[in-house]
Design a protein around this motif. Structure first.
Motif, PDB file in Angstrom:
ATOM      1  N   CYS A  31     -36.987  35.180  50.842  1.00 22.10           N
ATOM      2  CA  CYS A  31     -37.892  35.340  51.985  1.00 22.10           C
ATOM      3  C   CYS A  31     -37.362  36.318  53.027  1.00 22.10           C
ATOM      4  O   CYS A  31     -37.840  36.346  54.147  1.00 22.10           O
ATOM      5  N   ILE A  32     -36.363  37.125  52.687  1.00 24.72           N
ATOM      6  CA  ILE A  32     -35.901  38.139  53.620  1.00 24.72           C
ATOM      7  C   ILE A  32     -36.953  39.245  53.614  1.00 24.72           C
ATOM      8  O   ILE A  32     -37.114  39.964  52.631  1.00 24.72           O
ATOM      9  N   SER A  33     -37.680  39.348  54.707  1.00 28.00           N
ATOM     10  CA  SER A  33     -38.768  40.318  54.799  1.00 28.00           C
ATOM     11  C   SER A  33     -38.216  41.736  54.905  1.00 28.00           C
ATOM     12  O   SER A  33     -37.056  41.930  55.288  1.00 28.00           O
ATOM     13  N   PRO A  34     -39.042  42.724  54.595  1.00 26.64           N
ATOM     14  CA  PRO A  34     -38.592  44.106  54.764  1.00 26.64           C
ATOM     15  C   PRO A  34     -38.137  44.407  56.197  1.00 26.64           C
ATOM     16  O   PRO A  34     -37.129  45.091  56.385  1.00 26.64           O
ATOM     17  N   SER A  35     -38.828  43.885  57.192  1.00 31.68           N
ATOM     18  CA  SER A  35     -38.426  44.156  58.581  1.00 31.68           C
ATOM     19  C   SER A  35     -37.070  43.516  58.900  1.00 31.68           C
ATOM     20  O   SER A  35     -36.249  44.097  59.602  1.00 31.68           O
ATOM     21  N   ALA A  53     -23.585  43.823  47.816  1.00 33.97           N
ATOM     22  CA  ALA A  53     -24.361  42.589  47.724  1.00 33.97           C
ATOM     23  C   ALA A  53     -25.557  42.756  46.808  1.00 33.97           C
ATOM     24  O   ALA A  53     -25.995  43.868  46.507  1.00 33.97           O
ATOM     25  N   ASN A  54     -26.043  41.607  46.371  1.00 33.82           N
ATOM     26  CA  ASN A  54     -27.322  41.559  45.688  1.00 33.82           C
ATOM     27  C   ASN A  54     -28.199  40.577  46.436  1.00 33.82           C
ATOM     28  O   ASN A  54     -27.697  39.757  47.207  1.00 33.82           O
ATOM     29  N   ALA A  55     -29.508  40.681  46.227  1.00 32.86           N
ATOM     30  CA  ALA A  55     -30.421  39.832  46.990  1.00 32.86           C
ATOM     31  C   ALA A  55     -31.667  39.509  46.192  1.00 32.86           C
ATOM     32  O   ALA A  55     -32.145  40.333  45.398  1.00 32.86           O
ATOM     33  N   ASP A  56     -32.170  38.313  46.419  1.00 35.22           N
ATOM     34  CA  ASP A  56     -33.488  37.939  45.919  1.00 35.22           C
ATOM     35  C   ASP A  56     -34.499  38.513  46.903  1.00 35.22           C
ATOM     36  O   ASP A  56     -34.330  38.366  48.119  1.00 35.22           O
ATOM     37  N   ILE A  57     -35.522  39.183  46.390  1.00 38.07           N
ATOM     38  CA  ILE A  57     -36.588  39.661  47.263  1.00 38.07           C
ATOM     39  C   ILE A  57     -37.930  39.335  46.630  1.00 38.07           C
ATOM     40  O   ILE A  57     -38.016  39.013  45.450  1.00 38.07           O
ATOM     41  N   ARG A  58     -38.954  39.426  47.446  1.00 38.15           N
ATOM     42  CA  ARG A  58     -40.333  39.359  46.959  1.00 38.15           C
ATOM     43  C   ARG A  58     -40.876  40.783  46.936  1.00 38.15           C
ATOM     44  O   ARG A  58     -40.441  41.620  47.714  1.00 38.15           O
ATOM     45  N   PHE A  59     -41.806  41.040  46.054  1.00 36.98           N
ATOM     46  CA  PHE A  59     -42.471  42.338  46.083  1.00 36.98           C
ATOM     47  C   PHE A  59     -43.329  42.389  47.332  1.00 36.98           C
ATOM     48  O   PHE A  59     -44.344  41.706  47.430  1.00 36.98           O
ATOM     49  N   GLU A  60     -42.893  43.158  48.311  1.00 38.19           N
ATOM     50  CA  GLU A  60     -43.649  43.355  49.547  1.00 38.19           C
ATOM     51  C   GLU A  60     -43.738  44.841  49.819  1.00 38.19           C
ATOM     52  O   GLU A  60     -42.754  45.578  49.666  1.00 38.19           O
ATOM     53  N   LYS A  61     -44.908  45.290  50.252  1.00 39.72           N
ATOM     54  CA  LYS A  61     -45.162  46.719  50.426  1.00 39.72           C
ATOM     55  C   LYS A  61     -44.215  47.381  51.409  1.00 39.72           C
ATOM     56  O   LYS A  61     -44.034  48.585  51.377  1.00 39.72           O
ATOM     57  N   GLY A  62     -43.571  46.614  52.271  1.00 35.87           N
ATOM     58  CA  GLY A  62     -42.651  47.175  53.253  1.00 35.87           C
ATOM     59  C   GLY A  62     -41.371  47.746  52.663  1.00 35.87           C
ATOM     60  O   GLY A  62     -40.602  48.401  53.375  1.00 35.87           O
ATOM     61  N   PHE A  63     -41.115  47.520  51.369  1.00 33.14           N
ATOM     62  CA  PHE A  63     -39.929  48.085  50.733  1.00 33.14           C
ATOM     63  C   PHE A  63     -40.204  49.550  50.364  1.00 33.14           C
ATOM     64  O   PHE A  63     -40.385  49.897  49.206  1.00 33.14           O
ATOM     65  N   THR A  64     -40.239  50.377  51.388  1.00 31.51           N
ATOM     66  CA  THR A  64     -40.504  51.807  51.239  1.00 31.51           C
ATOM     67  C   THR A  64     -39.273  52.517  50.697  1.00 31.51           C
ATOM     68  O   THR A  64     -38.176  51.950  50.653  1.00 31.51           O
ATOM     69  N   SER A  65     -39.458  53.770  50.351  1.00 34.10           N
ATOM     70  CA  SER A  65     -38.341  54.585  49.886  1.00 34.10           C
ATOM     71  C   SER A  65     -37.252  54.685  50.954  1.00 34.10           C
ATOM     72  O   SER A  65     -36.065  54.540  50.666  1.00 34.10           O
ATOM     73  N   GLU A  66     -37.660  54.911  52.196  1.00 34.22           N
ATOM     74  CA  GLU A  66     -36.696  55.032  53.296  1.00 34.22           C
ATOM     75  C   GLU A  66     -35.916  53.734  53.486  1.00 34.22           C
ATOM     76  O   GLU A  66     -34.694  53.757  53.654  1.00 34.22           O
ATOM     77  N   GLY A  75     -24.986  48.538  51.503  1.00 30.72           N
ATOM     78  CA  GLY A  75     -24.137  47.855  50.534  1.00 30.72           C
ATOM     79  C   GLY A  75     -24.850  47.081  49.444  1.00 30.72           C
ATOM     80  O   GLY A  75     -24.212  46.538  48.551  1.00 30.72           O
ATOM     81  N   PHE A  76     -26.176  47.015  49.467  1.00 25.90           N
ATOM     82  CA  PHE A  76     -26.903  46.251  48.450  1.00 25.90           C
ATOM     83  C   PHE A  76     -27.057  47.077  47.180  1.00 25.90           C
ATOM     84  O   PHE A  76     -27.365  48.259  47.226  1.00 25.90           O
ATOM     85  N   ARG A  77     -26.828  46.425  46.021  1.00 28.17           N
ATOM     86  CA  ARG A  77     -26.863  47.129  44.751  1.00 28.17           C
ATOM     87  C   ARG A  77     -27.825  46.544  43.721  1.00 28.17           C
ATOM     88  O   ARG A  77     -28.186  47.227  42.772  1.00 28.17           O
ATOM     89  N   VAL A  78     -28.233  45.290  43.886  1.00 24.90           N
ATOM     90  CA  VAL A  78     -29.131  44.659  42.911  1.00 24.90           C
ATOM     91  C   VAL A  78     -30.181  43.845  43.658  1.00 24.90           C
ATOM     92  O   VAL A  78     -29.867  43.122  44.604  1.00 24.90           O
ATOM     93  N   PHE A  79     -31.431  43.975  43.220  1.00 28.02           N
ATOM     94  CA  PHE A  79     -32.530  43.122  43.674  1.00 28.02           C
ATOM     95  C   PHE A  79     -32.932  42.210  42.521  1.00 28.02           C
ATOM     96  O   PHE A  79     -33.135  42.667  41.397  1.00 28.02           O
ATOM     97  N   TYR A  80     -33.054  40.918  42.779  1.00 26.10           N
ATOM     98  CA  TYR A  80     -33.622  39.948  41.838  1.00 26.10           C
ATOM     99  C   TYR A  80     -35.052  39.702  42.311  1.00 26.10           C
ATOM    100  O   TYR A  80     -35.254  39.241  43.434  1.00 26.10           O
ATOM    101  N   ILE A  81     -36.025  40.029  41.435  1.00 27.59           N
ATOM    102  CA  ILE A  81     -37.419  40.009  41.878  1.00 27.59           C
ATOM    103  C   ILE A  81     -38.291  39.264  40.877  1.00 27.59           C
ATOM    104  O   ILE A  81     -38.292  39.567  39.686  1.00 27.59           O
TER     105      ILE A  81
END
Length: 193
Positions: A31-35, A53-66, A75-81
């Protein structure tokens, strides 16, 4: 402005790194939001943190390229989605709140930034057709370079109060059998008959 709670998180990470030489961490809150990720990344970068670090995320449109580039630089290297499906009808039926194009865009953004995507999906969601399942598989195969880690499951109802259990008619689910021997603290393992 960085919230005090995020400052505390980053301060704790940096203390653990300095005290124990620990540089690798897992954030297991999807539940860590893009903001919030934006602010967390700013703080990690500002403090010159040396974590990976790695993190669990949800597919949310706020995960832009920037944002994905900033997250990588912090420091984040892996997303679990949890993708679950890449078919728009099935995604809508699951109430995922995202569509196939947005999923593909986020995978592209994160992989272009250097973040690996560990994608979870399952086959056999109630009413999913063979063609819809194949669409998911085709997309995962075509994006293999962006998804070096893929984990799949056959769909099963795992919690007594999951939407499929509560709305059996809507999901065309019949004869749910609760296996009392498999009840655990984490919910009830159930099977479709």
């Amino acid at each position: 402005m960085i919230p005090e709670t995020l400052k505390k998180v980053v301060d704790d990470l940096n203390k653990l790194t300095n005290k124990y030489g620990c540089h690798h961490f897992t954030f297991s809150d999807e539940c860590i939001s893009p903001s919030r990720f934006d602010k967390l990344s700013d703080e990690l970068i500002n403090t010159k943190s040396t974590i990976f670090a790695n993190a669990d995320i949800r597919f949310e449109k706020g995960f832009t390229s920037e944002l994905c580039n900033k997250i990588y630089n912090s420091g984040f290297r892996v997303f679990y989605i949890g993708m679950e499906s890449a078919n728009n009808r099935v995604l809508s039926f699951m109430n995922k709140g995202i569509d196939k194009d947005s999923i593909l865009n986020i995978i592209s953004n994160s992989s272009s930034a250097g973040i690996w995507n560990h994608v979870f999906y399952f086959l056999g969601f109630p009413t999913e057709t063979e063609t819809e399942a194949e669409e998911t598989l085709d997309i995962l195969i075509s994006k293999k370079r962006s998804n070096p880690l893929i984990w799949w499951f056959n769909f099963s109802i795992r919690e007594r109060f999951q939407s499929c259990t509560q709305s059996q008619k809507k999901y065309s689910v019949k004869n749910i059998k609760i296996d009392q021997k498999k009840i655990s603290n984490y919910g009830t393992i159930t099977t479709l008959m």
